[in-house]
Design an enzyme around this catalytic site. Structure first.
Site, short mmCIF file in Angstrom:
data_model
loop_
_atom_site.label_atom_id
_atom_site.label_comp_id
_atom_site.label_asym_id
_atom_site.label_seq_id
_atom_site.Cartn_x
_atom_site.Cartn_y
_atom_site.Cartn_z
N SER A 41 0.82 -1.21 0.00
CA SER A 41 0.00 0.00 0.00
C SER A 41 0.85 1.27 0.00
O SER A 41 0.43 2.30 -0.49
CB SER A 41 -0.93 0.03 1.20
N SER A 43 4.49 1.26 -0.57
CA SER A 43 5.86 1.10 -1.04
C SER A 43 5.93 0.25 -2.29
O SER A 43 5.00 -0.49 -2.62
CB SER A 43 6.70 0.43 0.05
N LYS A 60 13.17 -0.98 -0.47
CA LYS A 60 11.76 -0.62 -0.25
C LYS A 60 11.67 0.89 -0.42
O LYS A 60 12.27 1.65 0.34
CB LYS A 60 11.37 -1.05 1.16
N TYR A 110 18.05 -9.21 0.76
CA TYR A 110 17.23 -9.71 -0.35
C TYR A 110 16.83 -11.15 -0.06
O TYR A 110 17.69 -12.01 0.11
CB TYR A 110 18.04 -9.61 -1.65
N ASP A 154 0.98 -7.52 12.19
CA ASP A 154 0.50 -7.84 10.84
C ASP A 154 1.10 -9.17 10.38
O ASP A 154 1.52 -9.31 9.24
CB ASP A 154 0.84 -6.69 9.88
N GLU A 158 1.71 -13.63 3.82
CA GLU A 158 2.28 -12.68 2.84
C GLU A 158 3.50 -11.96 3.41
O GLU A 158 4.35 -11.50 2.66
CB GLU A 158 1.27 -11.60 2.44
N ASP A 172 7.96 -6.62 6.91
CA ASP A 172 6.88 -5.65 6.95
C ASP A 172 6.48 -5.24 8.37
O ASP A 172 5.42 -5.61 8.89
CB ASP A 172 5.66 -6.19 6.18
P1 ATP Z 1 1.56 -3.99 2.67
O1 ATP Z 1 0.69 -3.04 1.95
O2 ATP Z 1 1.11 -5.43 2.47
O3 ATP Z 1 1.77 -3.70 4.10
P2 ATP Z 1 4.24 -2.99 2.13
O4 ATP Z 1 4.08 -1.71 1.36
O5 ATP Z 1 4.63 -2.82 3.56
O6 ATP Z 1 2.99 -3.95 1.95
P3 ATP Z 1 5.97 -5.26 1.90
O7 ATP Z 1 4.89 -6.19 2.41
O8 ATP Z 1 7.12 -5.02 2.82
O9 ATP Z 1 5.34 -3.89 1.41
O10 ATP Z 1 6.52 -5.85 0.52
C1 ATP Z 1 5.68 -6.13 -0.58
C2 ATP Z 1 6.24 -7.33 -1.36
O11 ATP Z 1 7.58 -7.07 -1.83
C3 ATP Z 1 6.39 -8.61 -0.53
O12 ATP Z 1 5.18 -9.34 -0.50
C4 ATP Z 1 7.50 -9.35 -1.26
O13 ATP Z 1 6.99 -10.06 -2.38
C5 ATP Z 1 8.40 -8.24 -1.76
N1 ATP Z 1 9.49 -8.01 -0.80
C6 ATP Z 1 9.44 -7.23 0.30
N2 ATP Z 1 10.60 -7.26 0.97
C7 ATP Z 1 11.43 -8.08 0.29
C8 ATP Z 1 12.78 -8.54 0.51
N3 ATP Z 1 13.48 -8.13 1.55
N4 ATP Z 1 13.30 -9.41 -0.39
C9 ATP Z 1 12.57 -9.82 -1.45
N5 ATP Z 1 11.30 -9.44 -1.70
C10 ATP Z 1 10.71 -8.58 -0.84
#
Ligand code: ATP
Length: 322
Positions: A41, A43, A60, A110, A154, A158, A172
């Site tokens: 949402s 990032s 991110k 990663y 959370d 996922e 997350d």
């Molecule tokens: P949400 O809206 O669900 O809270 P967010 O904006 O906080 O999402 P994340 O959940 O941290 O974002 O990341 C989104 C997606 O990016 C993850 O589901 C994953 O597929 C990928 N991702 C995140 N962090 C990593 C990482 N460290 N290594 C590889 N892929 C990642």
């Protein structure tokens, strides 16, 4: 171990000539950005290769305007505070954080094998052995987070990433709550509002994994994460959420009424542990009695055969068959 650099724009001069060259991790120019790995949402996550070392990270990237407009200013700060505090095998690592005029960047370890949700989707369900293994690693991550006075808030498949050796990495922390000191506690990143006929309730997290007391507007406690942990065990074994209905409002009602069924096909130990976790009163959930901490969960027959110390040292490999 990853080196953590300053969040603010600073110039760091390494005067120790004996040190090998470090990644230039504290500015955008130190990276070549690559393909998109996912988005949430607030990032977008993209591959980021450090120019100096060639190390691959996940960046991110959070757009400042979007964060300001959504009134979610505290989200990056809470996530950064939590990640800096949490150095653990089963938690994603923050290598550095910096910003330019438009965006905030978190440079994360990663994790190359996707997330637990996708693994469940791909396989339909996980074997009891694998579900037990991932639940045990998740429990150790939760134990570590709680010992560091943080609630994740959370937890769901996922947000459980899988590293190169298929071990879990909890990620997350934008919805986290820091329980101590003067630090701002949370920012309600995933705050949602549900209206039923009588109430308007705001909550943080994903409705299928949120306990009833939070839906009623009460403060989160350790039992919030334990509830989500119980829901995650169910999803690994049954391939679908424990609480799910045709829309959020119906799901909301199901959670409030603790209305769920454990099918006869579900493993008996899993049934027992889930039914002892998914109970209304947070303090009555397995593992939530203060004096026992999470030992009660570790001692449950669902985890029979788990060697907790080598598991915590990442010395046991996931029981994955090809
Ligand atoms: P949400 O809206 O669900 O809270 P967010 O904006 O906080 O999402 P994340 O959940 O941290 O974002 O990341 C989104 C997606 O990016 C993850 O589901 C994953 O597929 C990928 N991702 C995140 N962090 C990593 C990482 N460290 N290594 C590889 N892929 C990642």
């Amino acid at each position: 171990m990853l080196k953590v650099h300053n969040y603010k724009h600073t110039t760091q001069i390494n005067t120790n000539t004996k040190c090998p060259p470090l990644d230039t991790l504290n500015s955008k120019s130190g990276f070549v950005f690559g393909k998109c790995l996912g988005s949430g949402s607030y990032s977008t996550i993209v591959e980021a290769r450090a120019k100096n070392s060639g190390t691959l990270y996940a960046a991110k990237i959070m757009n400042k305007n979007h964060i300001i407009k959504s009134k979610k200013l505290k989200y990056p700060e809470v996530e950064r505070t939590a990640l800096l505090r949490l150095d653990n095998h089963f938690i994603v690592k923050l290598a550095s954080a910096f910003q330019d005029t438009e965006n905030i960047f978190f440079i994360l370890s990663y994790e190359e094998n996707g997330d637990l949700f996708s693994l469940i989707e791909k396989n339909g369900v996980l074997s009891k052995q694998l579900a037990q293994f991932y639940a045990a690693e998740l429990l150790l991550a939760i134990e570590f987070i709680h010992k560091n006075n943080i609630l994740h808030r959370d937890i769901k498949p996922e947000n459980i990433l899988l590293d190169k050796d298929m071990h879990i990495k909890l990620s997350d922390f934008g919805s986290a709550k820091i329980l101590d000191g003067n630090k701002e506690d949370h920012m309600n990143k995933t705050e949602s509002t549900i209206c039923d006929r009588k109430n308007i309730v705001s909550f943080t997290g994903t409705i299928e994994f949120i306990p009833p007391e939070i839906l009623k507007g009460n403060q989160p406690e350790k039992g919030t994460d334990i509830w989500a942990f119980g829901c995650t065990i169910y999803q690994m074994l049954m391939g679908k959420p424990l609480f799910k209905d045709q829309n959020d409002l119906f799901t909301f009602q199901k959670v409030l009424n603790i209305e769920y069924e454990l099918p006869s096909s579900l493993d008996l130990d899993a049934k027992d542990i889930i039914s002892k976790i998914i109970v209304e009163i947070p303090e009555e959930r397995l593992g939530c009695k203060k004096e026992l901490e999470l030992k009660e969960i570790k001692d449950h027959t669902f985890f029979k055969g788990i060697s907790w110390i080598p598991l915590g040292m990442k010395q046991i490999q996931p029981p994955i068959s090809d």
